[in-house]
Design a protein around this motif. Structure first.
Motif, PDB file in Angstrom:
ATOM      1  N   VAL A  12      41.910  32.797  41.405  1.00  0.00           N
ATOM      2  CA  VAL A  12      41.651  33.850  40.416  1.00  0.00           C
ATOM      3  C   VAL A  12      40.987  35.039  41.107  1.00  0.00           C
ATOM      4  N   GLU A  27      42.277  39.703  34.902  1.00  0.00           N
ATOM      5  CA  GLU A  27      42.318  38.869  36.107  1.00  0.00           C
ATOM      6  C   GLU A  27      43.769  38.632  36.511  1.00  0.00           C
ATOM      7  N   TYR A  59      39.410  38.938  39.874  1.00  0.00           N
ATOM      8  CA  TYR A  59      39.121  39.837  38.758  1.00  0.00           C
ATOM      9  C   TYR A  59      39.539  41.258  39.119  1.00  0.00           C
TER      10      TYR A  59
END
Length: 793
Positions: free
Chosen positions: A695, A715, A697
């Motif tokens: 992940v 994200e 952001y």
């Protein structure tokens, strides 16, 4: 006007010599009669451009060479047409009688038999004559020197009696028929026959590998729609992937890669590991069975105990009574220099792969700014143009590699022609291996692994972002590139097979009447330069067809010489080119086969065509190759064994570090729903896609406003196991790396053990061959023990 001149050693103007068809034996004794000569009796033909006859110096060297040949037991016949003058050369049969005496051993002449044979094979005649012609004469010239200096335009043995090979072998309709290896040996000699025997055996052994590879591919195809991972990717409409490059500044839905994910599963599935182990076993069994086949063939040819060193010395004594063999020597200084220079060239090969990487990075930026209409097809344009650049690099580096390998051989000072060929083979193949496979190594193990991560990317010169892996994984890219390289290699082979070779400077020499092979270094044995031309653009058959349209001579003998002259020239290392092409193909077939299971199938189809292409080329389109004696394929066998070991290492690394096999297994047994046991209602790979994506952001991008649609995405995801908080390696990444290394060690040890067991289980030499050799040794000892003993009086 046609001029006929007959020269003999004793001044006799009429000889009658029995001339057999090709493949039969020639009598060793001269038969003098009062009848005219029969046609087709000449061992060799020289060609002279009549324009060179205007140079008195050239004419003097020509006559001096022919006189020296007469002194050595040759006779010649001169014939002319409007442009060329031809000299037919024939050796006195006493030369071959002496050759037999020099090479006879107890193995070849059992006690009680005749002390000399009554015939000699036509291939041996040509080989011996060629060796004598290319050895130093009293004036210090060889035929190669005279060809290089323009005294003769060419020198070659004649095609005679090849009709049976044209009907049985050198035609497309014989593609699926067994090769007449004995007939090939009778016409081209043992070296060429062993090449075709090996190529036929390799093609035959590719059948099971191609079938298994096709089954592995189809097994992935059968799960085209059933794969849980593919299903999750196709349904991931709410997962956005981070932008991959400067030319693609927008988020991409993961579901957009649905088709690519399904295609990836064709090449990257559970059967890949088993197929890689199978190919390691296949490579070993193939080599061991080939050794057994070679032993049978060589025993049938009565060459099982043949000594190459003795052959070289016998030919040296035959050409020069004062010949002295060159002794073995080794220099640690030379070896060190050669090793350092070889490593330097290998670094250059790797550097050329980096040049290709830099090109693709710069090309992506250039295409994105200069060709905006390409849009999302910029990556495709970069890949296609990069493949073309890589092809050009290979062509350029092939020429450089040949030159460097030849110079290293000269510096090493090989003792004999065979030793020179062996050393050249090792050096040239090593350099060519890195030239062909460096890009595959980069794609498999480096591409996308040194780029950093979103928000902190590695850039070339701080400006251009490095090339990224595709979202569908590196194995598909590696397999696609592997397939493209394999196809390109076959296309290069076919183009070389149907094109006319043109050595460096040949065009200029033809204009001045001095075309020919390069001069050998000053050694007793003709250590010729291994010029291996890649071929000119003109198709070989078209060039041959054009030359054949010229009006033939009314005299059948002169017409035969003209037809042979108009064929495409051959070189001492012409067969080397064929071996090198097949070694590179064998590498593509076994190395990285885990990324492209269809490689053996493509190689099988290619070899079926290659055998007939080479046959047609040698029999119909080229001048006759000078036969060479051999009892194996030489250094190429060691090359095959090295490729087999490299294949185990490379395939283990592909499965461990490039394939998704290890991450899937780790997820299944450590993180997935089946970690505590299989559950019938849930697929064990449920949730794998989300688990395998890190992940990032979007607020942490340095310039988020330049990314299309950034305001709607908080994200994005990218492939790897990084922590979302600090972008460092997560615990899963370190655990996965440990499992990858453990698998690599285990896989390579298991595969190598299987290779060793297979090599032990399959003897190199069949017991029938060993028993036949043992029986002959016993018969010789029995004859000696039964012979009458001398007694003292």
């Amino acid at each position: 006007m046609r001029v006929w001149i007959i020269h003999t050693i004793l001044g006799e103007e009429s000889l009658r010599i029995l001339v057999p068809t090709e493949g039969e034996s020639l009598p060793l004794m001269d038969i003098n009669t009062c009848e005219t000569e029969a046609p087709e009796l000449w061992d060799y033909v020289f060609v002279v451009d009549r324009r060179t006859q205007r140079n008195p110096r050239q004419v003097q060297r020509q006559r001096q060479f022919l006189e020296e040949l007469e002194n050595q037991g040759f006779r010649y016949k001169a014939m002319e047409d409007q442009e060329k003058e031809f000299f037919g050369i024939r050796a006195n049969n006493s030369m071959f009688d002496r050759y037999w005496r020099l090479t006879e051993t107890e193995d070849t002449v059992p006690r009680g038999e005749l002390s000399r044979p009554t015939s000699i094979r036509a291939t041996n005649r040509i080989r011996i004559v060629d060796f004598v012609l290319n050895s130093k004469m009293a004036a210090g010239d060889t035929l190669q020197d005279l060809v290089k200096d323009g005294v003769f335009e060419a020198g070659f043995p004649l095609h005679k009696g090849e009709e049976h090979l044209k009907k049985k072998w050198a035609r497309w309709r014989s593609m699926f028929q067994r090769q007449p290896i004995s007939d090939i040996r009778d016409y081209f000699g043992e070296k060429v026959a062993l090449y075709f025997a090996w190529l036929g055996w390799y093609t035959y052994m590719l059948v099971p590998a191609a079938v298994i590879g096709l089954i592995v591919f189809l097994s992935g195809f059968s799960q085209f729609e059933a794969s849980q991972i593919s299903k999750e990717i196709c349904k991931a409409h709410d997962i956005y992937m981070c932008p991959r490059g400067d030319h693609n500044r927008r988020f991409q839905r993961l579901s957009d890669t649905c088709a690519y994910a399904k295609l990836t599963h064709l090449f990257d599935n559970e059967g890949t590991v088993l197929f890689a182990i199978f190919m390691a076993l296949w490579a070993t069994v193939f080599l061991e069975l080939w050794k057994r086949e070679r032993a049978r063939v060589v025993l049938q040819w009565e060459l099982y105990g043949w000594d190459e060193d003795q052959e070289e010395m016998a030919l040296g004594l035959l050409s020069c009574p004062d010949y002295q063999p060159r002794l073995y020597q080794h220099s640690y200084l030379r070896s060190t220099v050669i090793l350092l220079l070889s490593l330097l060239m290998i670094c250059l090969m790797i550097g050329m792969a980096h040049v290709l990487v830099v090109y693709r990075v710069l090309a992506a930026a250039l295409f994105n700014s200069a060709l905006p209409f390409l849009g999302e097809q910029v990556t495709t344009a970069v890949v296609v143009s990069g493949a073309l650049v890589h092809y050009v690099i290979i062509l350029i580096m092939t020429k450089i590699n040949k030159y460097v390998a030849l110079k290293l051989c000269d510096f090493e000072k090989p003792r004999t022609f065979s030793e020179r060929e062996s050393k050249f083979t090792i050096k040239f193949f090593t350099l060519q291996f890195f030239a062909h496979f460096s890009s595959l190594i980069y794609i498999a193990f480096i591409l996308g692994r040194i780029n950093g991560h979103p928000g902190k990317t590695v850039r070339l010169a701080g400006l251009w972002k490095l090339e990224e892996r595709l979202h569908d994984g590196p194995v598909r890219a590696d397999g696609h590139h592997h397939g493209s390289e394999a196809n390109a290699q076959q296309l290069r082979g076919v183009s070389e097979a149907v094109s006319t070779p043109s050595p460096p400077g040949a065009a200029h020499r033809r204009e001045s009447g001095t075309a020919g092979r390069p001069a050998p270094p000053p050694t007793p044995a003709p250590l010729l330069l291994p010029v291996l031309p890649p071929g000119s653009p003109a198709p070989r058959w078209l060039a041959h067809k054009y030359r054949s349209l010229r009006a033939p001579s009314q005299d059948p003998e002169l017409g035969l010489w003209q037809r042979n002259y108009r064929l495409n020239p051959v070189y001492t290392f012409s067969l080397f080119n064929e071996f090198m092409e097949m070694m590179i193909q064998y590498g593509f077939t076994t190395i990285f086969v885990a990324a492209f299971p269809l490689a053996p199938l493509l190689a099988l189809f290619s070899n079926l065509v290659e055998i007939r292409l080479d046959a047609i080329k040698m029999v119909r389109l080229q001048r006759r190759l000078v036969p060479r004696k051999a009892k194996d394929i030489g250094t190429w066998l060691q090359v095959l064994e090295v490729i087999g070991v490299l294949a185990v290492i490379a395939n283990g690394m592909v499965i461990a570090f490039t394939s998704e096999f290890i991450p899937r297994v780790v997820y299944k047994y450590r993180y997935g729903p089946c970690r505590r046991g299989a559950q019938s209602e849930v697929d064990c790979f449920t949730g794998y896609v989300n688990h395998s994506l890190s992940v990032f952001y979007t607020k942490d991008f340095q310039d988020p406003a330049e990314i299309e649609g950034w305001e709607n995405v908080t994200e994005c995801r990218y492939r790897d196991y990084f922590s979302a908080q600090d972008s460092n390696f997560s615990e899963q990444q370190w655990f996965l790396l440990a499992i990858r290394l453990a698998f690599l060690i285990l896989f390579e040890h298991v595969a190598l053990c299987i290779k060793l067991i297979a090599a032990w289980f399959v003897p190199d030499v069949p017991q029938s061959v060993k028993n036949e050799v043992l029986k002959k040794k016993y018969q010789r000892l029995e004859q000696k023990s039964c012979s009458p003993k001398s007694t003292d009086v």
